[in-house]
Design an enzyme around this catalytic site. Sequence first.
Site, mmCIF file in Angstrom:
data_model
loop_
_atom_site.group_PDB
_atom_site.id
_atom_site.type_symbol
_atom_site.label_atom_id
_atom_site.label_comp_id
_atom_site.label_asym_id
_atom_site.label_seq_id
_atom_site.Cartn_x
_atom_site.Cartn_y
_atom_site.Cartn_z
ATOM 1 N N HIS A 98 -0.791 6.849 -15.338
ATOM 2 C CA HIS A 98 -1.879 7.172 -14.416
ATOM 3 C C HIS A 98 -1.404 7.128 -12.968
ATOM 4 O O HIS A 98 -1.749 8.006 -12.154
ATOM 5 C CB HIS A 98 -3.028 6.183 -14.616
ATOM 6 C CG HIS A 98 -4.151 6.365 -13.646
ATOM 7 N ND1 HIS A 98 -5.038 7.409 -13.725
ATOM 8 C CD2 HIS A 98 -4.514 5.633 -12.551
ATOM 9 C CE1 HIS A 98 -5.911 7.330 -12.732
ATOM 10 N NE2 HIS A 98 -5.615 6.251 -12.007
ATOM 11 N N ARG A 145 0.849 10.130 -12.245
ATOM 12 C CA ARG A 145 0.233 11.458 -12.351
ATOM 13 C C ARG A 145 -0.303 11.956 -11.000
ATOM 14 O O ARG A 145 -0.136 13.124 -10.648
ATOM 15 C CB ARG A 145 -0.897 11.425 -13.378
ATOM 16 C CG ARG A 145 -1.495 12.792 -13.653
ATOM 17 C CD ARG A 145 -2.612 12.718 -14.675
ATOM 18 N NE ARG A 145 -2.091 12.292 -15.972
ATOM 19 C CZ ARG A 145 -2.396 11.146 -16.534
ATOM 20 N NH1 ARG A 145 -3.220 10.312 -15.912
ATOM 21 N NH2 ARG A 145 -1.900 10.826 -17.709
ATOM 22 N N ASN A 156 -1.248 -10.236 0.155
ATOM 23 C CA ASN A 156 -2.425 -10.096 -0.716
ATOM 24 C C ASN A 156 -3.581 -10.942 -0.183
ATOM 25 O O ASN A 156 -4.738 -10.506 -0.143
ATOM 26 C CB ASN A 156 -2.070 -10.522 -2.137
ATOM 27 C CG ASN A 156 -3.224 -10.337 -3.108
ATOM 28 O OD1 ASN A 156 -3.507 -9.223 -3.553
ATOM 29 N ND2 ASN A 156 -3.893 -11.421 -3.454
ATOM 30 N N ALA A 157 -3.277 -12.173 0.258
ATOM 31 C CA ALA A 157 -4.319 -13.034 0.827
ATOM 32 C C ALA A 157 -4.840 -12.459 2.143
ATOM 33 O O ALA A 157 -6.048 -12.488 2.419
ATOM 34 C CB ALA A 157 -3.769 -14.443 1.044
ATOM 35 N N ARG A 169 -4.992 -9.355 2.975
ATOM 36 C CA ARG A 169 -5.782 -8.162 2.681
ATOM 37 C C ARG A 169 -7.203 -8.535 2.270
ATOM 38 O O ARG A 169 -8.158 -7.811 2.586
ATOM 39 C CB ARG A 169 -5.101 -7.355 1.581
ATOM 40 C CG ARG A 169 -5.766 -6.033 1.259
ATOM 41 C CD ARG A 169 -5.051 -5.298 0.117
ATOM 42 N NE ARG A 169 -3.649 -5.130 0.398
ATOM 43 C CZ ARG A 169 -2.674 -5.678 -0.300
ATOM 44 N NH1 ARG A 169 -2.965 -6.475 -1.326
ATOM 45 N NH2 ARG A 169 -1.415 -5.479 0.021
ATOM 46 N N ASP A 187 -7.015 -17.985 0.923
ATOM 47 C CA ASP A 187 -7.703 -17.048 1.815
ATOM 48 C C ASP A 187 -9.170 -17.430 1.946
ATOM 49 O O ASP A 187 -9.641 -18.398 1.337
ATOM 50 C CB ASP A 187 -7.527 -15.601 1.331
ATOM 51 C CG ASP A 187 -8.121 -15.383 -0.056
ATOM 52 O OD1 ASP A 187 -9.183 -15.975 -0.374
ATOM 53 O OD2 ASP A 187 -7.532 -14.617 -0.864
ATOM 54 N N GLY A 229 -2.945 -1.273 -2.911
ATOM 55 C CA GLY A 229 -1.638 -1.353 -3.523
ATOM 56 C C GLY A 229 -1.672 -0.907 -4.971
ATOM 57 O O GLY A 229 -2.652 -0.357 -5.460
#
Length: 450
Positions: free
Chosen positions: A244, A247, A354-355, A357, A382, A412
């Site tokens: 996926h 693609r 990640n935190a 974000r 976070d 991401g």
Amino acid sequence: MRSSLFVKIFLGFWLVTIAVLGSWMLVNQYLDTLPFADQQAAPPPPEAPPRRMILRLIYSLQNAPLENLPLLITTASQEHGVSIWLLDRRGNDLLQRPVPEDVVEVAGELRGGRRQAFGSGGDERLIAHTIYREDGRLRLVIGLPPPRHRLLGVLGANPWLRLLIAVLVSGLVCYGLSRLVTVRLRAVGKASRQLADGDLHTRIRVRERGGDETDALARDFNVMAEQLEGRIQAQKRLLSDVSHELRSPLARLRVALALAMDAPAKRGDYLERMELDIERLEELIGQLLTSQQGTITLDSHIDLVELLRRLCDDASFEGASQGKRVSLHTTLDEALVASHADLLQKCFDNMIRNALRHTAQDSEVTVSLAQEGSHFRVCVEDRGPGVPEAELSRIFDEFYRVDTARTREHGGYGLGLTIARRAIEQHGGSLHAENTGSGLRLVVTLPTDT
């Protein structure tokens, strides 16, 4: 019997031994109580030795005083249910009873040096034996009743048949023991074949705890089957997610290529778009290779204090436009751990980004570092919405996103935490997530470099 195979084998051995010896002794004991039980099937040759009852009777009649002989004969007749005659030289019975012709005839065969003779009278089988006493020679004749069961007579006459019965009894006991021991092994074998044929839902019915080693084997098989099913399902999901994710950029590349061919004037814009998608493909493939990396060699050292301070400064600079801050809290001056290249740097960078974000605007991401015994503990917390409790264990899966509608441009590829967890585990540590009520906390433990 359920504690261990040793107990089963030990008890089974003694059960078989007791069954063989017990059956043998019971048969022999029963047959020994029958006077000349082996004669009920067929008369033995003249030299055949008498049974124990006859031996005891002969011994008593030869050594007892003459006045005790009538009592001995009466007692033996009543005790063993046989007819006993004790004849003198003239053929008269010691108890003054009339002597049947058949008894006289078989007693008459004891001539010369012959000590034993056999015959029959009516339904009885007769055996005659010479008895020597100090007061002269007597002839003992015993009338045996007809056999009540022919099988007993056959058993008494054939010791090999008794051995066969003992073997059959022990065989039945051994068969039951083998069934008890191997029933679980056959279930494991059957389940293994089903699992090899692709039935990933195969499980063995077994108690949750206790039992013997075969029960433990069945439980281990169920754990293995469950883990195998989970891994195969994860591989299928990974393949589907990779397909996926690949693609979409490939489709855009194809469209951009077609547009570039149809509109030469805008070819530069389309080439830039194609270059951007190619870079994203390279990034995705690189993250996939990193997430699937096998064992590594810890050939370098890294200071967590310096690493985390640098990553927090970089993240604070990037989040400043939204009022987001990242701060490091530690009392350590140095925290050395074994590492491999820049793998730990990528790990903590993914966690902190990640935190950053997910934390709310005008909030702070807190990174703490402390030493607990032989491990360092790093927490990244976070101030975001957190993760549903049911999803906590899944946020480390490949391509997993709490918000399924989030695209790669905004969230991401869903590989950052997967890479982080695998990197931490390859360094001998662990990574888990927990909700704090005001956000999400990622907790890392790493062994100290000692």
